[in-house]
Design a protein around this motif. Structure first.
Motif, PDB file in Angstrom:
ATOM      1  N   LYS A   1      -3.122 -39.003  74.798  1.00 39.93           N
ATOM      2  CA  LYS A   1      -3.196 -38.951  76.237  1.00 39.93           C
ATOM      3  C   LYS A   1      -2.345 -37.867  76.847  1.00 39.93           C
ATOM      4  O   LYS A   1      -2.752 -36.968  77.719  1.00 39.93           O
ATOM      5  CB  LYS A   1      -2.877 -40.343  77.190  1.00 39.93           C
ATOM      6  CG  LYS A   1      -3.194 -40.304  78.690  1.00 39.93           C
ATOM      7  CD  LYS A   1      -2.803 -41.379  79.413  1.00 39.93           C
ATOM      8  CE  LYS A   1      -3.097 -41.448  80.839  1.00 39.93           C
ATOM      9  NZ  LYS A   1      -2.772 -42.821  81.561  1.00 39.93           N
ATOM     10  N   TRP A   2      -1.170 -37.558  76.547  1.00 43.65           N
ATOM     11  CA  TRP A   2      -0.088 -36.650  77.041  1.00 43.65           C
ATOM     12  C   TRP A   2      -0.007 -35.609  76.034  1.00 43.65           C
ATOM     13  O   TRP A   2       0.481 -34.750  76.280  1.00 43.65           O
ATOM     14  CB  TRP A   2       1.038 -37.469  77.195  1.00 43.65           C
ATOM     15  CG  TRP A   2       1.156 -38.640  78.017  1.00 43.65           C
ATOM     16  CD1 TRP A   2       0.568 -38.872  79.342  1.00 43.65           C
ATOM     17  CD2 TRP A   2       2.144 -39.597  78.233  1.00 43.65           C
ATOM     18  NE1 TRP A   2       0.732 -39.783  79.963  1.00 43.65           N
ATOM     19  CE2 TRP A   2       1.930 -40.379  79.274  1.00 43.65           C
ATOM     20  CE3 TRP A   2       3.409 -39.935  77.564  1.00 43.65           C
ATOM     21  CZ2 TRP A   2       2.618 -41.468  79.694  1.00 43.65           C
ATOM     22  CZ3 TRP A   2       4.120 -41.157  77.760  1.00 43.65           C
ATOM     23  CH2 TRP A   2       3.580 -41.739  78.633  1.00 43.65           C
ATOM     24  N   ASN A   3      -0.775 -35.400  74.759  1.00 46.75           N
ATOM     25  CA  ASN A   3      -0.620 -34.652  73.803  1.00 46.75           C
ATOM     26  C   ASN A   3       0.849 -34.375  73.527  1.00 46.75           C
ATOM     27  O   ASN A   3       1.534 -33.327  73.357  1.00 46.75           O
ATOM     28  CB  ASN A   3      -1.144 -33.151  74.513  1.00 46.75           C
ATOM     29  CG  ASN A   3      -0.911 -32.174  73.215  1.00 46.75           C
ATOM     30  OD1 ASN A   3      -1.313 -32.560  72.214  1.00 46.75           O
ATOM     31  ND2 ASN A   3      -1.048 -30.927  73.778  1.00 46.75           N
ATOM     32  N   GLY A   4       1.360 -35.614  73.017  1.00 50.66           N
ATOM     33  CA  GLY A   4       2.783 -35.758  72.991  1.00 50.66           C
ATOM     34  C   GLY A   4       3.248 -35.659  71.397  1.00 50.66           C
ATOM     35  O   GLY A   4       2.287 -35.458  70.672  1.00 50.66           O
ATOM     36  N   PRO A   5       4.516 -35.463  71.206  1.00 51.86           N
ATOM     37  CA  PRO A   5       4.940 -35.118  69.890  1.00 51.86           C
ATOM     38  C   PRO A   5       5.003 -36.362  69.089  1.00 51.86           C
ATOM     39  O   PRO A   5       5.164 -37.610  69.542  1.00 51.86           O
ATOM     40  CB  PRO A   5       6.371 -34.847  70.280  1.00 51.86           C
ATOM     41  CG  PRO A   5       6.946 -35.376  71.420  1.00 51.86           C
ATOM     42  CD  PRO A   5       5.340 -35.603  72.292  1.00 51.86           C
ATOM     43  N   ASP A   6       4.964 -36.054  67.704  1.00 50.58           N
ATOM     44  CA  ASP A   6       4.831 -37.157  66.851  1.00 50.58           C
ATOM     45  C   ASP A   6       6.405 -37.174  66.221  1.00 50.58           C
ATOM     46  O   ASP A   6       6.737 -36.304  65.569  1.00 50.58           O
ATOM     47  CB  ASP A   6       4.130 -36.702  65.453  1.00 50.58           C
ATOM     48  CG  ASP A   6       3.773 -37.620  64.522  1.00 50.58           C
ATOM     49  OD1 ASP A   6       4.410 -38.950  64.518  1.00 50.58           O
ATOM     50  OD2 ASP A   6       3.280 -37.339  63.533  1.00 50.58           O
TER      51      ASP A   6
END
Length: 260
Positions: free
Chosen positions: A78-83
């Motif tokens: 959803k947020w294109n967040g970090p792994d």
């Protein structure tokens, strides 16, 4: 990435030093697992007793590692967040303050990792609220590109306010921390003028940073968090605000139109 800390705990639950040896590579500045454990204990990590062992067994039986992975995949997309590595441990039930404030759950976020401390919760949304708050921190810290030691009091109160507004957006206001409703606007305004306004740029090294943020040394509990929530609320009322923008907007922008 959800780290399978359950496997560590299956063999070494009683030996927290051994458990925290697994974390040495994630704390470059630490070479002593005992120091890591002492630090994490402040934020809710379990003590190796029978009561907390039962908590672990229940978390394992009810699939909390898998459930957290589902939340991670949802918000990462959803947020294109970090792994980042996410570590799950039982919450210390004897920590009455954290148990009450966090309703049996707590978290700790860094720019490159995240910790979640849990007891089994009846309401799935409670766990989602905790995950959102902590992972929002990670996303914002990465987007702001600031070193931890550079964070000011203003950065910290905005960080907390934004994370909890994101909880309200995704889970509903009933799932925000009690501190977001605890104080009237007039109390917040008074505290802002007397205690906060002239100290916005002190850093975490200054003891007043944590005293104001967490409400220590006789200050009302978590009042810094509550001020952050009010500031973000006023900012949102001016319009032109999105969830993804909440990661990138500099902290100083939030106070430009503040009316206290």
């Amino acid at each position: 990435m959800i780290v399978r800390t359950d496997k560590w705990l299956e063999t070494d639950f009683a030996n927290t030093k051994k458990v925290c040896e697994n974390l040495l590579g994630h704390f470059q500045e630490a070479d002593d697992p005992q120091k890591i454990y002492s630090y994490l204990k402040n934020f809710g990590m379990y003590k190796p007793d029978r009561r907390n062992k039962r908590v672990f067994e229940k978390l394992k039986a009810e699939g909390y590692w898998k459930r957290t992975e589902e939340l991670f995949n949802k918000y990462k997309q959803k947020w294109n967040g970090p792994d980042i590595p996410i570590f799950i441990f039982p919450m210390d039930q004897s920590n009455a303050r954290l148990m009450k404030e966090g309703k049996g759950k707590s978290g700790l976020s860094f720019i490159d990792k995240m910790f979640i401390f849990l007891t089994p919760v009846d309401d799935e949304k409670e766990m989602e609220a905790l995950f959102i708050h902590e992972y929002h921190h990670v996303c914002r810290m990465q987007a702001q590109k600031k070193k931890p030691e550079e964070y000011t009091l203003l950065d910290s109160i905005i960080l907390e306010g934004l994370a909890e507004h994101t909880v309200a957006e995704n889970c509903g206001e009933n799932y925000t921390g009690d501190w977001s409703r605890r104080y009237s606007t007039s109390i917040l305004a008074d505290f802002w003028k007397k205690e906060v306004k002239n100290k916005l740029f002190i850093t975490r090294e200054d003891r007043q940073h944590d005293e104001i943020l967490f409400g220590l040394a006789g200050k009302p509990r978590l009042l810094g968090y509550a001020i952050g929530y009010e500031i973000v609320k006023q900012f949102k009322q001016k319009g032109n605000f999105t969830e993804k923008a909440s990661f990138k907007i500099p902290s100083c922008e939030f106070t430009k139109l503040l009316k206290f």
